[in-house]
Design a protein around this motif. Structure first.
Motif, PDB file in Angstrom:
ATOM      1  N   GLY A  42      -0.663  -0.845  -7.652  1.00  0.00           N
ATOM      2  CA  GLY A  42      -1.978  -0.942  -7.017  1.00  0.00           C
ATOM      3  C   GLY A  42      -1.884  -1.058  -5.507  1.00  0.00           C
ATOM      4  N   GLY A  43      -0.927  -1.847  -5.013  1.00  0.00           N
ATOM      5  CA  GLY A  43      -0.755  -1.982  -3.573  1.00  0.00           C
ATOM      6  C   GLY A  43      -0.354  -0.674  -2.924  1.00  0.00           C
ATOM      7  N   ALA A  44       0.544   0.076  -3.572  1.00  0.00           N
ATOM      8  CA  ALA A  44       0.968   1.371  -3.023  1.00  0.00           C
ATOM      9  C   ALA A  44      -0.188   2.361  -3.023  1.00  0.00           C
ATOM     10  N   ALA A  45      -0.952   2.378  -4.114  1.00  0.00           N
ATOM     11  CA  ALA A  45      -2.101   3.286  -4.172  1.00  0.00           C
ATOM     12  C   ALA A  45      -3.141   2.918  -3.112  1.00  0.00           C
ATOM     13  N   ALA A  46      -3.376   1.630  -2.930  1.00  0.00           N
ATOM     14  CA  ALA A  46      -4.342   1.194  -1.921  1.00  0.00           C
ATOM     15  C   ALA A  46      -3.878   1.584  -0.521  1.00  0.00           C
ATOM     16  N   ALA A  47      -2.572   1.495  -0.254  1.00  0.00           N
ATOM     17  CA  ALA A  47      -2.048   1.901   1.046  1.00  0.00           C
ATOM     18  C   ALA A  47      -2.288   3.385   1.296  1.00  0.00           C
ATOM     19  N   TRP A  48      -2.044   4.191   0.258  1.00  0.00           N
ATOM     20  CA  TRP A  48      -2.273   5.634   0.389  1.00  0.00           C
ATOM     21  C   TRP A  48      -3.752   5.924   0.654  1.00  0.00           C
ATOM     22  N   SER A 101     -20.057  -8.287   2.824  1.00  0.00           N
ATOM     23  CA  SER A 101     -19.264  -9.520   2.747  1.00  0.00           C
ATOM     24  C   SER A 101     -18.684  -9.819   4.121  1.00  0.00           C
ATOM     25  N   ASP A 102     -18.895 -11.046   4.592  1.00  0.00           N
ATOM     26  CA  ASP A 102     -18.360 -11.402   5.908  1.00  0.00           C
ATOM     27  C   ASP A 102     -16.850 -11.612   5.867  1.00  0.00           C
ATOM     28  N   LYS A 103     -16.245 -11.563   4.680  1.00  0.00           N
ATOM     29  CA  LYS A 103     -14.797 -11.715   4.575  1.00  0.00           C
ATOM     30  C   LYS A 103     -14.051 -10.481   5.072  1.00  0.00           C
ATOM     31  N   LYS A 126     -15.857  -6.884  -4.231  1.00  0.00           N
ATOM     32  CA  LYS A 126     -16.556  -6.429  -3.039  1.00  0.00           C
ATOM     33  C   LYS A 126     -15.621  -6.371  -1.846  1.00  0.00           C
ATOM     34  N   VAL A 127     -14.769  -7.403  -1.707  1.00  0.00           N
ATOM     35  CA  VAL A 127     -13.806  -7.420  -0.605  1.00  0.00           C
ATOM     36  C   VAL A 127     -12.783  -6.303  -0.779  1.00  0.00           C
ATOM     37  N   ALA A 128     -12.319  -6.099  -2.012  1.00  0.00           N
ATOM     38  CA  ALA A 128     -11.324  -5.054  -2.275  1.00  0.00           C
ATOM     39  C   ALA A 128     -11.853  -3.676  -1.911  1.00  0.00           C
ATOM     40  N   LEU A 129     -13.155  -3.456  -2.048  1.00  0.00           N
ATOM     41  CA  LEU A 129     -13.740  -2.156  -1.727  1.00  0.00           C
ATOM     42  C   LEU A 129     -14.128  -2.035  -0.258  1.00  0.00           C
ATOM     43  N   ILE A 151      -4.447  -3.772   4.687  1.00  0.00           N
ATOM     44  CA  ILE A 151      -3.789  -3.470   3.413  1.00  0.00           C
ATOM     45  C   ILE A 151      -3.243  -4.750   2.787  1.00  0.00           C
ATOM     46  N   ILE A 152      -2.858  -5.720   3.595  1.00  0.00           N
ATOM     47  CA  ILE A 152      -2.440  -7.013   3.041  1.00  0.00           C
ATOM     48  C   ILE A 152      -3.616  -7.671   2.320  1.00  0.00           C
ATOM     49  N   MET A 153      -4.797  -7.607   2.943  1.00  0.00           N
ATOM     50  CA  MET A 153      -5.989  -8.172   2.314  1.00  0.00           C
ATOM     51  C   MET A 153      -6.387  -7.372   1.074  1.00  0.00           C
ATOM     52  N   THR A 154      -6.329  -6.049   1.175  1.00  0.00           N
ATOM     53  CA  THR A 154      -6.734  -5.204   0.053  1.00  0.00           C
ATOM     54  C   THR A 154      -5.744  -5.306  -1.102  1.00  0.00           C
ATOM     55  N   GLY A 155      -4.447  -5.232  -0.778  1.00  0.00           N
ATOM     56  CA  GLY A 155      -3.440  -5.391  -1.818  1.00  0.00           C
ATOM     57  C   GLY A 155      -3.531  -6.752  -2.480  1.00  0.00           C
ATOM     58  N   GLY A 156      -3.798  -7.783  -1.663  1.00  0.00           N
ATOM     59  CA  GLY A 156      -3.982  -9.115  -2.220  1.00  0.00           C
ATOM     60  C   GLY A 156      -5.193  -9.192  -3.131  1.00  0.00           C
ATOM     61  N   ALA A 157      -6.270  -8.505  -2.738  1.00  0.00           N
ATOM     62  CA  ALA A 157      -7.475  -8.500  -3.574  1.00  0.00           C
ATOM     63  C   ALA A 157      -7.215  -7.798  -4.898  1.00  0.00           C
ATOM     64  N   ILE A 158      -6.423  -6.725  -4.875  1.00  0.00           N
ATOM     65  CA  ILE A 158      -6.078  -6.030  -6.113  1.00  0.00           C
ATOM     66  C   ILE A 158      -5.276  -6.955  -7.030  1.00  0.00           C
TER      67      ILE A 158
END
Length: 591
Positions: A42-48, A101-103, A126-129, A151-158
């Motif tokens: 998921g983290g790799a896909a989110a980075a792409w 989201s203010d996050k 919501k944060v992940a998107l 991506i750290i925040m998004t990968g973490g959310a995933i």
């Protein structure tokens, strides 16, 4: 049975003690490791996806075409668009933060830290998107940020969202959140060792196999996906080399000391600018657009400051920039980045720190042996280390980015020196200061709990006063009314085995008519389970038992016979900690 471990008295009177070990890992670690394969993917896909989104926005705004090809903004940054694009992008981010989201505001790592420490590692869909979309708009429209924080925040959310689909503890959710974040960083930069170290130094707040092994699995999974999704090899390879080891290490350490002061200045300026935005008489939704005006002006002065600027990092390492260009890039990038980040827009800090640190090192390297390129690499490690308080991550990160592993001693020297200066000059890092301003405190110093080094047998009071189980309630009332020395006493059977604790509160209930006066206290306590420990139980486990059972004294028994040997009270645990504090603070006279 060996005399070791925590024990709890069962109704039959037996005790069960797990084996003591160096680590607390169990089979749950293997479950988390298997789940980390998902977070790594998921983290790799989110980075792409994030990189493609940034490229798409960049092409739409600056090249007026629909394409996901990665192109630099500077080549197309001409005319009124330089002023208009960052402002429009920032307006969109302000609206997304206000009504979404203010996050999504900021660079992502402080928000991840806050979720880990105070939010039970729960991040929302919501944060992940919204985080990657807002970051793509910010960077693609000219914001002076990188993709790593988002991506750290998004990968973490995933990782967090995946963990929330199962019955996991908050600590296990934290592991998967960090695993996803580290995977995203690995996919973007191709730096698996640095991603693992970032997890350990900044995000996990522990050093346990339970969290370390799944993070490694997640990072390696992302690394395996990277050639298929993003590419392989060092992201910023270059050919320059440093000089002899001795002088190089000394110069690198001196450069690190200066970089520590530079990073401290950057952090101070950032939060003063943020304070300035808080004093504006407008809603925070409009702050990113106001900050973007400075970005546009900076782009007119030096177009290289716009966007992530990964090509600038390559130019600095290759030594293609003259002294004047490096000075302008250093000053302009620092100013527009600080203003934009202080306004609360969305974007990462690693790429700006690498550019600022690289320009700083390249400027000094203009007069040093080896040329500006290799010293730009040293400057990157130093400024990143001082800003993020992550010296090991920074030292490894720069050599993995460039493929110059022979430069590791120099990057360690620079990172270590910069870290030393930064922790002496500033109380908090650029990451933790934001969390602190929200009323939270984060300590980034990790040490062994002194209670984990002691055993119950060392702390216990041996041969404590006891009460016999055949004592009647009437006799117990007289005993407590006569002025008992302790708040509670172990109640033992004829064989000397504890069956319960009789306390003053028990005596108060008995005195109010709860129980017959001729009934024994053993009969009164027969329906209670009594938590006990053995002499070899670690003191921290005794403390945990006190908390979970909500009692202030733990009986210490012989693991074979169950006979009472002693008792540990809260004051015994406090005394152990006091001795540790004395060892930390008191200086002994010279021998």
């Amino acid at each position: 049975m060996a005399d070791s471990g925590l024990a709890q008295r069962a109704p039959s009177g037996t005790t069960h003690a797990p084996k003591l070990a160096d680590h607390s890992a169990d089979r749950r670690m293997l479950v988390l490791m298997a789940m980390a394969l998902v977070t790594g993917t998921g983290g790799a896909a989110a980075a792409w996806v994030l990189l493609k989104l940034i490229a798409l926005v960049t092409n739409l705004i600056w090249y007026q075409r629909l394409s996901a090809e990665s192109l630099p903004i500077a080549a197309a940054a001409t005319g009124p668009l330089v002023l208009l694009a960052p402002v429009l992008g920032a307006l969109a981010i302000g609206l997304m933060a206000r009504f979404g989201s203010d996050k999504i505001r900021g660079h992502g790592i402080p928000e991840a830290l806050e979720a880990i420490l105070y939010g039970e590692s729960r991040l929302s869909l919501k944060v992940a998107l919204l985080k990657p979309i807002s970051s793509a708009i910010s960077i693609g429209s000219g914001g002076p940020f990188g993709a790593e924080g988002p991506i750290i925040m998004t990968g973490g959310a995933i990782g967090s969202l995946f963990a929330q689909q199962f019955r996991l503890t908050a600590a296990e959710r934290k592991t998967l959140l960090v695993a996803g974040a580290a995977a995203g960083m690995t996919a973007i930069f191709g730096t698996p060792l640095a991603a693992i170290l970032l997890a350990v130094e900044v995000m996990l707040f522990e050093w346990k196999p339970r969290s370390f092994v799944p993070v490694v699995a997640s990072v390696l999974t992302a690394l395996a996906w990277r050639p298929l999704l993003i590419g392989s090899g060092p992201l910023f390879a270059f050919t320059g080399t440093l000089g002899e080891a001795g002088p190089t290490l000394l110069i690198a350490a001196l450069m690190g000391c200066i970089a520590g002061a530079v990073a401290a200045l950057l952090s101070t300026m950032l939060y003063r600018i943020e304070d300035g935005f808080h004093r504006l008489p407008v809603h925070w939704m409009w702050w990113p657009a106001i900050g973007a005006v400075a970005v546009g002006i900076g782009g007119l002065i030096e177009p290289r400051v716009l966007g992530a600027g990964y090509n600038n990092i390559q130019d600095l390492l290759d030594g293609r920039l003259v002294l004047g260009a490096m000075m302008l890039l250093f000053a302009a990038k620092a100013v527009v980045w600080l203003i934009a980040l202080g306004s609360g827009t969305s974007g990462g800090i690693l790429a700006p720190l690498l550019i600022i640190g690289g320009a700083f090192g390249g400027i000094l390297g203009h007069w040093l042996p080896g040329g500006s390129g290799p010293w730009a690499m040293i400057g990157m490690a130093a400024v990143m280390s001082a800003s993020m308080r992550a010296p090991l991550t920074s030292a490894i990160f720069t050599v993995e980015l460039t493929g110059h592993f022979t430069a590791l001693p120099a990057t360690v020297a620079a990172s270590g020196a910069a870290f030393a200066v930064a922790v002496l000059v500033l109380k908090r890092s650029i990451l933790t200061e934001k969390v602190s301003r929200r009323g939270r405190h984060i300590s980034q110093e990790y040490s062994i709990d002194p209670l984990a080094l002691g055993l119950a047998g060392d702390l216990m009071t041996p041969k404590p006063d006891t009460l016999p189980e055949d004592m009647t309630i009437a006799e117990a009332l007289k005993f407590f009314e006569a002025g008992a020395k302790h708040r509670s006493y172990p109640v033992v059977d004829p064989a000397g085995r504890p069956i319960g604790l009789a306390s003053r509160s028990d005596a108060l209930r008995w005195g109010q008519g709860e129980g017959e006066l001729d009934e024994t206290i053993g009969e009164q306590l027969s329906d209670r389970s009594l938590p006990v420990a053995t002499r070899m139980t670690p003191a921290n486990q005794v403390a945990n038992l006190m908390i979970t059972e909500n009692i202030g004294r733990i009986c210490i028994v012989d693991s074979k016979t169950g006979k009472l040997l002693g008792i540990v009270a809260r004051r015994d645990l406090l005394r152990s900690r006091a001795e540790h504090l004395r060892a930390e603070r008191e200086r002994s006279p010279k021998a």
